[in-house]
Design an enzyme around this catalytic site. Structure first.
Site, PDB file in Angstrom:
ATOM      1  N   ALA A  65     -14.681 -16.321 -42.504  1.00  0.00           N
ATOM      2  CA  ALA A  65     -16.083 -15.775 -42.662  1.00  0.00           C
ATOM      3  C   ALA A  65     -17.420 -15.860 -43.015  1.00  0.00           C
ATOM      4  CB  ALA A  65     -15.272 -14.746 -44.441  1.00  0.00           C
ATOM      5  N   GLU A 111      -7.002 -17.040 -39.932  1.00  0.00           N
ATOM      6  CA  GLU A 111      -6.539 -15.905 -40.934  1.00  0.00           C
ATOM      7  C   GLU A 111      -6.154 -14.889 -39.499  1.00  0.00           C
ATOM      8  OE1 GLU A 111      -9.022 -16.761 -44.558  1.00  0.00           O
ATOM      9  OE2 GLU A 111      -7.570 -17.200 -44.963  1.00  0.00           O
ATOM     10  N   GLU A 131     -11.925 -23.998 -46.783  1.00  0.00           N
ATOM     11  CA  GLU A 131     -12.941 -23.389 -47.689  1.00  0.00           C
ATOM     12  C   GLU A 131     -12.879 -23.956 -48.834  1.00  0.00           C
ATOM     13  OE1 GLU A 131     -10.451 -21.749 -45.646  1.00  0.00           O
ATOM     14  OE2 GLU A 131     -10.537 -19.366 -46.205  1.00  0.00           O
TER      15      GLU A 131
HETATM   16  C1  HXC Z   1     -21.922 -17.963 -41.182  1.00  0.00           C
HETATM   17  C2  HXC Z   1     -22.120 -19.903 -39.861  1.00  0.00           C
HETATM   18  C3  HXC Z   1     -19.973 -20.017 -39.941  1.00  0.00           C
HETATM   19  C4  HXC Z   1     -19.717 -19.330 -41.171  1.00  0.00           C
HETATM   20  C5  HXC Z   1     -20.921 -21.425 -38.536  1.00  0.00           C
HETATM   21  N1  HXC Z   1     -22.347 -20.523 -38.389  1.00  0.00           N
HETATM   22  N2  HXC Z   1     -20.217 -20.838 -39.177  1.00  0.00           N
HETATM   23  N3  HXC Z   1     -22.167 -18.985 -40.734  1.00  0.00           N
HETATM   24  N4  HXC Z   1     -20.532 -18.145 -41.303  1.00  0.00           N
HETATM   25  N5  HXC Z   1     -18.589 -19.879 -41.619  1.00  0.00           N
HETATM   26  C6  HXC Z   1     -23.437 -20.285 -38.343  1.00  0.00           C
HETATM   27  C7  HXC Z   1     -24.172 -22.013 -38.710  1.00  0.00           C
HETATM   28  O1  HXC Z   1     -24.681 -21.721 -39.362  1.00  0.00           O
HETATM   29  C8  HXC Z   1     -25.399 -22.042 -37.387  1.00  0.00           C
HETATM   30  O2  HXC Z   1     -26.432 -21.319 -37.592  1.00  0.00           O
HETATM   31  C9  HXC Z   1     -24.031 -21.946 -36.397  1.00  0.00           C
HETATM   32  O3  HXC Z   1     -23.712 -20.886 -36.498  1.00  0.00           O
HETATM   33  C10 HXC Z   1     -23.703 -22.674 -35.303  1.00  0.00           C
HETATM   34  O4  HXC Z   1     -23.320 -23.433 -36.267  1.00  0.00           O
HETATM   35  P1  HXC Z   1     -23.629 -25.461 -36.717  1.00  0.00           P
HETATM   36  O5  HXC Z   1     -22.764 -25.555 -37.966  1.00  0.00           O
HETATM   37  O6  HXC Z   1     -25.330 -25.274 -36.107  1.00  0.00           O
HETATM   38  O7  HXC Z   1     -22.615 -25.605 -35.450  1.00  0.00           O
HETATM   39  P2  HXC Z   1     -22.189 -26.912 -35.407  1.00  0.00           P
HETATM   40  O8  HXC Z   1     -22.468 -28.336 -35.401  1.00  0.00           O
HETATM   41  O9  HXC Z   1     -21.248 -27.716 -34.188  1.00  0.00           O
HETATM   42  O10 HXC Z   1     -20.310 -26.600 -36.638  1.00  0.00           O
HETATM   43  C11 HXC Z   1     -19.757 -25.906 -35.941  1.00  0.00           C
HETATM   44  C12 HXC Z   1     -18.790 -25.598 -37.374  1.00  0.00           C
HETATM   45  C13 HXC Z   1     -19.458 -25.627 -38.422  1.00  0.00           C
HETATM   46  C14 HXC Z   1     -17.903 -26.914 -37.561  1.00  0.00           C
HETATM   47  C15 HXC Z   1     -17.595 -25.128 -37.014  1.00  0.00           C
HETATM   48  O11 HXC Z   1     -19.939 -24.715 -38.480  1.00  0.00           O
HETATM   49  C16 HXC Z   1     -18.902 -25.381 -39.783  1.00  0.00           C
HETATM   50  O12 HXC Z   1     -18.868 -26.207 -40.563  1.00  0.00           O
HETATM   51  N6  HXC Z   1     -19.337 -23.873 -39.791  1.00  0.00           N
HETATM   52  C17 HXC Z   1     -18.231 -23.340 -41.395  1.00  0.00           C
HETATM   53  C18 HXC Z   1     -17.110 -23.415 -41.121  1.00  0.00           C
HETATM   54  C19 HXC Z   1     -16.527 -22.672 -42.482  1.00  0.00           C
HETATM   55  O13 HXC Z   1     -16.282 -23.479 -43.411  1.00  0.00           O
HETATM   56  N7  HXC Z   1     -15.479 -21.634 -42.275  1.00  0.00           N
HETATM   57  C20 HXC Z   1     -14.653 -21.113 -43.818  1.00  0.00           C
HETATM   58  C21 HXC Z   1     -15.871 -19.495 -44.357  1.00  0.00           C
HETATM   59  S1  HXC Z   1     -15.041 -19.575 -45.715  1.00  0.00           S
HETATM   60  P3  HXC Z   1     -27.768 -21.119 -37.375  1.00  0.00           P
HETATM   61  O14 HXC Z   1     -28.688 -20.317 -37.855  1.00  0.00           O
HETATM   62  O15 HXC Z   1     -27.807 -22.268 -38.519  1.00  0.00           O
HETATM   63  O16 HXC Z   1     -27.993 -21.470 -36.100  1.00  0.00           O
HETATM   64  C22 HXC Z   1     -14.068 -18.886 -45.225  1.00  0.00           C
HETATM   65  C23 HXC Z   1     -12.490 -18.564 -45.885  1.00  0.00           C
HETATM   66  C24 HXC Z   1     -12.497 -17.166 -46.424  1.00  0.00           C
HETATM   67  O17 HXC Z   1     -13.837 -17.928 -44.302  1.00  0.00           O
HETATM   68  C25 HXC Z   1     -12.004 -16.569 -47.773  1.00  0.00           C
HETATM   69  C26 HXC Z   1     -12.785 -17.537 -48.679  1.00  0.00           C
HETATM   70  C27 HXC Z   1     -12.739 -16.240 -49.912  1.00  0.00           C
END
Ligand code: HXC
Length: 257
Positions: A65, A111, A131
């Site tokens: 998300a 999901e 999460e």
């Molecule tokens: C918003 C996101 C994002 C996300 C990545 N980006 N994931 N933006 N929401 N979930 C954005 C980053 O901010 C970044 O933007 C760009 O995408 C590239 O990501 P990087 O982190 O620079 O890439 P990398 O170093 O290759 O790492 C990849 C990654 C990492 C390991 C996937 O991006 C990551 O950990 N993302 C979050 C994963 C996560 O926690 N997902 C769960 C979300 S919560 P910029 O502008 O900086 O270039 C969810 C829950 C739902 O889904 C229910 C909860 C209530």
């Protein structure tokens, strides 16, 4: 409808939807939700389409998300809007949807893949429910669907530690149906979808309905439900055609009637 965050194409009788927010690794914001649901519903209503594939990019199916969109939401708003309930509409699609996953399928991305009917993974796929690292828990079905797919021990491990599962482990655990080389992912998923779309649509839809029922009911009720659906298929021309074609050693010509 003109889409900005997804790309839709048709390949014969298959509708292909590609998530397309590369700058955010296909993070699932409200726009992508609206567009994805609209595209799935449009393919659902299109009599020329028999199955769908949802895919992302080589690097990410979807990295979750959109954290930046949801970070400042209040409890009152989350509750009032029933935040994330909109994703449930995807599970009401009646035609089969295959998730073709390469790279990251994290949080809402994992999901979303699990809301599809089955998952074909590239050897580069990485699944996770991270999460917990953000101070929350899965909110689009991760704690429920993942547990049904891989069992309590692995689901707890994934949800409590936030660790990722690679494609081999995902296949071993029953999360994905097959693993293919990344370069062949979309082609293999389209091939599987085309195979499904060539069958009689009512029997395909009933097969999907029957398998999904297994998650919602007791074995006795599920078996009864399956048998009733099975009986009803004998009302269709396609049952007569399918069985006649077998007996006559020819290919069936299904008409979805
Ligand atoms: C918003 C996101 C994002 C996300 C990545 N980006 N994931 N933006 N929401 N979930 C954005 C980053 O901010 C970044 O933007 C760009 O995408 C590239 O990501 P990087 O982190 O620079 O890439 P990398 O170093 O290759 O790492 C990849 C990654 C990492 C390991 C996937 O991006 C990551 O950990 N993302 C979050 C994963 C996560 O926690 N997902 C769960 C979300 S919560 P910029 O502008 O900086 O270039 C969810 C829950 C739902 O889904 C229910 C909860 C209530």
């Amino acid at each position: 409808m003109a889409y900005e965050t997804i790309i839709t194409e048709t390949h014969g009788k298959v509708g292909l939807i590609t998530l397309n927010r590369p700058q955010a690794l296909n993070a699932l914001n409200s726009q992508i939700l609206t567009e994805l649901i609209a595209a799935v519903n449009a393919f659902g209503a299109d009599a020329g389409i028999g199955a769908m594939v949802i895919t992302g990019s080589e690097k990410a199916f979807a990295a979750g998300a959109d954290i930046k969109e949801m970070q400042s939401i209040s409890y009152a708003d989350a509750y009032a809007q029933d935040f994330f309930v909109g994703w449930e509409e995807l599970t009401r699609a009646r035609k089969p949807i295959i998730a073709a996953v390469a790279g990251y399928a994290l949080g809402g991305g994992c999901e979303l893949a699990m809301m599809c009917d089955f998952i074909i993974a590239a050897d580069t796929a990485k699944f996770g429910q991270p999460e917990i690292t953000l101070g929350v828990i899965p909110g689009m079905g991760g704690s429920q669907r993942l547990t049904r797919f891989v069992g309590k021990s692995k689901a707890m491990d994934m949800c409590l530690t936030g660790r990722m599962m690679d494609a081999a482990e995902a296949e071993r655990s029953g999360l994905v149906s097959r693993v293919v080389p990344a370069s062949d992912l979309v082609e293999e998923a389209l091939k599987a979808a085309a195979k499904i779309a060539a069958f009689s649509l009512p029997s395909v839809m009933m097969a999907k309905e029957a398998v999904n029922r297994a998650f919602e009911t007791t074995l006795a009720e599920g078996l009864r439900f399956e048998r009733r659906l099975f009986h009803s298929l004998f009302a269709l021309d396609d049952q007569k055609e399918g069985m006649a074609a077998f007996a006559e050693k020819r290919k069936p010509n299904f008409t979805n009637r």
